[in-house]
Design an enzyme around this catalytic site. Structure first.
Site, PDB file in Angstrom:
ATOM      1  N   ASN A  10      35.599  39.210  86.504  1.00  0.00           N
ATOM      2  CA  ASN A  10      36.729  40.001  85.993  1.00  0.00           C
ATOM      3  C   ASN A  10      36.301  41.465  86.054  1.00  0.00           C
ATOM      4  OD1 ASN A  10      38.752  41.243  84.563  1.00  0.00           O
ATOM      5  ND2 ASN A  10      38.217  40.336  82.574  1.00  0.00           N
ATOM      6  N   TRP A  11      36.882  42.179  87.013  1.00  0.00           N
ATOM      7  CA  TRP A  11      36.461  43.576  87.212  1.00  0.00           C
ATOM      8  C   TRP A  11      37.117  44.530  86.223  1.00  0.00           C
ATOM      9  CZ3 TRP A  11      35.042  46.003  92.545  1.00  0.00           C
ATOM     10  CH2 TRP A  11      33.901  45.366  93.038  1.00  0.00           C
ATOM     11  N   LYS A  12      38.060  44.021  85.433  1.00  0.00           N
ATOM     12  CA  LYS A  12      38.748  44.872  84.443  1.00  0.00           C
ATOM     13  C   LYS A  12      39.223  46.172  85.124  1.00  0.00           C
ATOM     14  CE  LYS A  12      35.927  42.754  80.932  1.00  0.00           C
ATOM     15  NZ  LYS A  12      35.416  42.788  79.580  1.00  0.00           N
ATOM     16  N   HIS A  93      43.681  37.341  78.391  1.00  0.00           N
ATOM     17  CA  HIS A  93      42.361  37.896  78.062  1.00  0.00           C
ATOM     18  C   HIS A  93      42.433  38.573  76.689  1.00  0.00           C
ATOM     19  CE1 HIS A  93      38.718  40.283  78.199  1.00  0.00           C
ATOM     20  NE2 HIS A  93      38.304  39.478  79.165  1.00  0.00           N
ATOM     21  N   GLU A  95      41.245  41.218  75.590  1.00  0.00           N
ATOM     22  CA  GLU A  95      41.512  42.668  75.606  1.00  0.00           C
ATOM     23  C   GLU A  95      43.011  42.931  75.697  1.00  0.00           C
ATOM     24  OE1 GLU A  95      38.808  43.781  78.759  1.00  0.00           O
ATOM     25  OE2 GLU A  95      37.119  43.320  77.446  1.00  0.00           O
ATOM     26  N   GLU A 162      36.173  32.349  75.584  1.00  0.00           N
ATOM     27  CA  GLU A 162      35.480  33.630  75.508  1.00  0.00           C
ATOM     28  C   GLU A 162      35.466  34.132  74.066  1.00  0.00           C
ATOM     29  OE1 GLU A 162      35.486  35.813  79.507  1.00  0.00           O
ATOM     30  OE2 GLU A 162      37.338  36.352  78.492  1.00  0.00           O
ATOM     31  N   GLY A 168      30.991  41.660  76.449  1.00  0.00           N
ATOM     32  CA  GLY A 168      30.427  42.990  76.672  1.00  0.00           C
ATOM     33  C   GLY A 168      29.428  43.424  75.609  1.00  0.00           C
ATOM     34  N   SER A 207      29.191  37.858  78.054  1.00  0.00           N
ATOM     35  CA  SER A 207      27.801  38.278  78.294  1.00  0.00           C
ATOM     36  C   SER A 207      26.996  37.289  79.124  1.00  0.00           C
ATOM     37  CB  SER A 207      27.094  38.566  76.957  1.00  0.00           C
ATOM     38  OG  SER A 207      27.729  39.651  76.309  1.00  0.00           O
ATOM     39  N   GLY A 228      32.304  39.356  83.220  1.00  0.00           N
ATOM     40  CA  GLY A 228      32.798  40.731  83.262  1.00  0.00           C
ATOM     41  C   GLY A 228      31.772  41.651  83.897  1.00  0.00           C
ATOM     42  N   GLY A 229      31.011  42.343  83.058  1.00  0.00           N
ATOM     43  CA  GLY A 229      30.085  43.380  83.529  1.00  0.00           C
ATOM     44  C   GLY A 229      29.178  42.949  84.674  1.00  0.00           C
TER      45      GLY A 229
HETATM   46  C1  PEP Z   1      35.179  39.226  80.071  1.00  0.00           C
HETATM   47  O1  PEP Z   1      35.651  40.296  79.724  1.00  0.00           O
HETATM   48  O2  PEP Z   1      35.926  38.319  80.473  1.00  0.00           O
HETATM   49  C2  PEP Z   1      33.733  39.059  79.970  1.00  0.00           C
HETATM   50  C3  PEP Z   1      33.265  37.845  79.914  1.00  0.00           C
HETATM   51  O3  PEP Z   1      32.968  40.208  79.935  1.00  0.00           O
HETATM   52  P1  PEP Z   1      31.356  40.297  79.880  1.00  0.00           P
HETATM   53  O4  PEP Z   1      30.817  39.288  80.872  1.00  0.00           O
HETATM   54  O5  PEP Z   1      31.062  41.702  80.271  1.00  0.00           O
HETATM   55  O6  PEP Z   1      30.957  39.952  78.487  1.00  0.00           O
END
Ligand code: PEP
Length: 257
Positions: A10-12, A93, A95, A162, A168, A207, A228-229
């Site tokens: 997920n590149w957000k 999601h 967010e 999640e 994050g 994470s 994500g990251g």
């Molecule tokens: C996400 O936002 O879906 C996510 C899992 O982010 P991260 O891996 O950065 O925690």
């Protein structure tokens, strides 16, 4: 039977034209792991260019509107995602549930709109730290799932657990906590969809990185990850795909492509 794992990035709100080379690097390197489905959910404006740059590799959106078309300024329909070359989309999601105040009912409508257009869907659910600390994580997440689930899985649904406090932050639940939650999600999916509920992939997100992916993928009912990251760079993401490939044999496994 084990499900074929899905590792989705997920590149957000990250990614410019100059990052197409990184998408290509990820797609090319993923080719070494045919036993794992790999996807990148990129900003809507990059979908068309990304899908042209990496034909055959799964590019997705990060959100979709529930309506087919109409007066919804700034929104993107399922048909528009498909038209741009996407094969999947994330819905719900945390967010978006937080910043855009998306309700479970809205998330359900989005999932149904996307599935009915032929997109694969990753439906996100997860609890806050407050809920986890109060000891109500499982019942809260299962209630959220029940209220957000599309009427049918269409054979194209994945659910991503999640925990909001793990996104994050570098914090990750214990493997026991992940196992307990994924087992409860599986039971709910089987209640809702019968045998088909066993074919819905349940991803863990929050994470995930190369250093913890192996132990997370070894947990029963963890059928992949939403990342994500660590999905922004091939050097971080591909080892996670590699960990998925090594985690359990996939011979004869059901793939939901
Ligand atoms: C996400 O936002 O879906 C996510 C899992 O982010 P991260 O891996 O950065 O925690």
């Amino acid at each position: 039977m084990a499900l074929k794992k899905l590792v989705a990035g997920n590149w957000k709100m990250h990614g410019l034209s100059s990052d197409l080379a990184e998408i290509k690097a990820i797609a090319d390197a993923s080719g070494a792991y045919p036993g794992v489905d790999v996807a990148l959910c990129v900003p809507a404006i990059l979908i068309e260019r990304a899908s042209r740059a990496v034909p055959g590799f799964a590019i997705g959106g990060q959100d979709v509107h529930f309506a087919e078309k109409g007066a919804h300024t700034g929104c993107v329909s399922a048909q528009m995602l498909l038209d741009a070359g996407a094969v999947l989309t994330i819905v719900g999601h945390s967010e978006r549930r937080d910043a855009q105040r998306e309700s479970d009912a809205e998330v359900k409508s989005k999932a149904e709109a996307a599935l009915s257009c032929g997109l694969q869907v990753i439906l996100c659910i997860g609890e806050s730290l407050e809920v986890r600390e109060a000891g109500n994580a499982v019942e809260t997440v299962i209630a959220q799932l029940a209220a957000s689930l599309p009427a049918q899985s269409g054979g194209r649904l994945s659910v991503a657990y999640e925990p909001i406090w793990a996104i994050g932050t570098g914090k990750v639940p214990t493997v026991e906590e992940i196992g307990e939650m994924h087992a409860a999600i599986r039971r709910k999916l089987e209640d809702a969809f019968g045998q088909e509920g066993g074919d819905v992939r349940i991803l863990y997100g929050g994470s995930v990185k190369a250093s913890n992916a192996g132990e997370i993928f070894a947990v029963p009912d963890v059928d992949g990850a939403l990342v994500g990251g660590a999905s922004l760079k091939a050097a971080d993401f591909i080892p996670i795909v590699g960990a998925a490939a090594e985690s359990r044999p996939v011979e004869g496994a059901r793939a939901i492509a």
